[in-house]
Write an enzyme that holds these catalytic residues in place. Structure first.
Site, PDB file in Angstrom:
ATOM      1  N   GLY A  67     -20.178  22.348   4.889  1.00 18.69           N
ATOM      2  CA  GLY A  67     -21.040  22.438   3.710  1.00 18.69           C
ATOM      3  C   GLY A  67     -20.352  22.206   2.384  1.00 18.69           C
ATOM      4  N   PHE A 149     -12.897   8.553  12.951  1.00 14.78           N
ATOM      5  CA  PHE A 149     -12.101   7.487  12.370  1.00 14.78           C
ATOM      6  C   PHE A 149     -12.245   6.269  13.272  1.00 14.78           C
ATOM      7  CE2 PHE A 149      -9.323  10.083  15.016  1.00 14.78           C
ATOM      8  CZ  PHE A 149      -8.769   9.148  15.886  1.00 14.78           C
ATOM      9  N   TYR A 199     -25.440   5.692  16.650  1.00 18.31           N
ATOM     10  CA  TYR A 199     -24.688   5.209  17.810  1.00 18.31           C
ATOM     11  C   TYR A 199     -24.434   6.293  18.853  1.00 18.31           C
ATOM     12  CZ  TYR A 199     -20.475   6.820  15.239  1.00 18.31           C
ATOM     13  OH  TYR A 199     -19.540   7.552  14.554  1.00 18.31           O
ATOM     14  N   LYS A 214     -21.113  13.071  19.957  1.00 22.46           N
ATOM     15  CA  LYS A 214     -22.425  13.228  19.325  1.00 22.46           C
ATOM     16  C   LYS A 214     -23.560  13.047  20.332  1.00 22.46           C
ATOM     17  CE  LYS A 214     -21.006  12.157  14.595  1.00 22.46           C
ATOM     18  NZ  LYS A 214     -21.525  13.365  13.927  1.00 22.46           N
ATOM     19  N   GLY A 241     -28.114   6.611   9.594  1.00 24.40           N
ATOM     20  CA  GLY A 241     -27.400   5.351   9.519  1.00 24.40           C
ATOM     21  C   GLY A 241     -26.381   5.448   8.396  1.00 24.40           C
TER      22      GLY A 241
END
Length: 335
Positions: A67, A149, A199, A214, A241
Site C-alpha cells: 500500500g 522482473f 497474462y 498470479k 493491463g
C-alpha cells in the site's frame, strides 16, 4: 482501378516488440500497410474523480498490502477519501510512514502503517494481530504485494523463481488464510480483492515466475469464493493491463522502449491510470458489489482480445486497401 496479377496475403506471426511491423499485403513492390497512431484515445479520456458516493466506506476497515506506492497507494487514497480506516503494509517502513502521513493529511482519515514481509508467515500472523488491535477486523482486504522482473527463463536461478513466487503466491495465501481464519472465529465477513495481470490467464514469456504465481492467486481466489461464501467472504480479482507506475515500469520497461508498442496493441489507445483501477477496486470491495463473487475482471483497454485474435492486425489496412482486397476477392469467387 487496375489490379495486379497477384496479391500475396502474408499474415505471419507477431514480431517481437521493437522490430518493424510485419507486412500484411504485398501489392507488387508496394507494401499495403497503414501505420496507426493512438488517436482513438480521445474517445476514452480517463475520469479522475471518485465513482462512488461520499462516505461509501464510512465505518469500514481496509487492509492493503503493497500500500505504500503505485497501485496500492492509489487504492488506499481513494478508500480513505470515501471514509475507510485504512491499514497499509509492506517491507519498507519509511515509505509506508510517508504514504500514511500523506494520505491521512489529504483525506482527514487516519491511515495506519505496519511493516510486513508477506513471505514470512510468522510476520504475517503478527501483522494481522496488530491490524485487529489498531483498527479491528477488516471489512476489505486487498492483496496487492507483488514482485516481477523481465528475464529469459533459462537465465533464472532457483532463488529468482522463489523470490517472485514467495511474494506473489505464498504471500497472498499467507495474508488471505490468516485474515480469513480470524474472520471465521469472529463470525465476520469481508470482501477480498487480488490484483493479478492479464497474462495470469494467457501466460507470457519472460515473466514466467510472475505468470505462474498470479495464475495460482486467481485459482485460490475462485476456490475460496466457492468455499468461504458461507462465512460471509467474497473473493474477486482484477487483471490490469499496462498501467504506468514508477515501480512496475522501472523493472518491466526500464528504457522506455516498449511503451509505444504497448499503446499500439490497446484498442482504447492509451495506458490505464491508477485512479481508474482504484475506482474499480473500490466498487468491487463495496456493498454495491455484494453479489459479485469469484469474478476475474479484465482491466486492459481491450488489449487481450486484440492480441488474441488472429486477424486483428487487419485494423491497420486502409479503406482504399480494403477496396482493392474486396475487388480481388470478388474476382476469385468460385475459382
Amino acid at each position: 482501378m487496375k489490379l495486379p496479377a497477384r496479391v500475396f496475403f502474408t499474415l505471419g506471426s507477431r514480431l517481437p516488440c521493437g522490430l518493424a511491423p510485419r507486412r500484411f499485403f504485398s501489392y507488387g513492390t508496394k507494401i499495403l500497410y497503414q501505420n496507426t497512431e493512438a488517436l482513438q484515445s480521445k474517445f476514452f479520456s480517463p475520469l479522475q474523480k471518485a465513482m462512488l458516493p461520499p462516505n461509501s466506506f464510512q465505518g469500514k476497515v481496509a487492509f492493503i498490502t503493497g500500500g505504500g506506492t503505485g497501485l496500492g497507494k492509489g487504492m488506499t487514497t481513494l478508500l480513505s477519501s470515501l471514509g475507510a480506516q485504512c491499514v497499509i503494509a509492506s517491507r519498507k517502513m519509511d515509505v509506508l510512514k510517508a504514504t500514511a502521513e500523506q494520505i491521512s493529511s489529504q483525506t482527514g482519515n487516519k491511515v495506519h502503517a505496519i511493516q510486513c514481509d508477506v513471505r514470512d508467515p510468522d510476520m504475517v500472523q503478527n501483522t494481522v494481530s496488530e491490524l485487529i488491535k489498531v483498527a479491528g477486523h477488516p471489512n476489505i482486504v486487498i492483496n496487492n504485494a507483488a514482485g516481477n522482473f523481465i528475464s529469459p527463463t533459462e537465465r533464472l536461478s532457483p532463488n529468482a523463481w522463489k523470490t517472485i513466487t514467495d511474494i506473489v503466491l505464498n504471500g497472498t495465501a499467507f495474508v488471505t488464510l490468516e485474515i480469513g481464519k480470524q474472520l471465521i472465529k469472529a463470525q465476520k465477513g469481508a470482501a477480498f480483492l487480488s490484483i493479478t495481470t492479464i497474462y495470469a490467464e494467457t501466460g507470457s514469456g519472460f515473466v514466467v515466475p510472475s505468470a505462474s504465481a498470479k495464475a495460482g492467486v486467481e485459482a485460490m481466489s475462485k476456490s475460496l469464493a466457492a468455499e468461504w461464501g458461507k462465512y460471509g467472504m467474497r473473493f474477486n480479482v482484477i487483471q490490469p493491463g499496462p498501467i504506468k507506475t514508477k515501480g512496475a515500469f522501472s523493472r518491466l520497461d526500464p528504457t522506455g522502449t516498449f511503451e509505444k508498442e504497448m499503446i499500439g496493441r490497446i484498442p482504447c489507445g492509451r495506458l490505464g491510470t491508477v485512479e481508474e483501477l482504484a475506482n474499480l477496486a473500490a466498487f468491487l470491495c463495496s456493498d454495491y458489489a455484494s453479489w459479485i463473487n469469484g469474478a476475474v475482471i479484465k482491466f486492459d483497454g481491450g488489449e487481450e482480445v486484440l492480441i488474441s485474435g488472429e486477424f486483428n492486425d487487419l485494423r491497420k489496412v486502409t479503406k482504399e486497401q480494403w477496396d482493392t482486397i474486396e475487388e480481388l476477392i470478388r474476382k476469385t469467387k468460385g475459382s
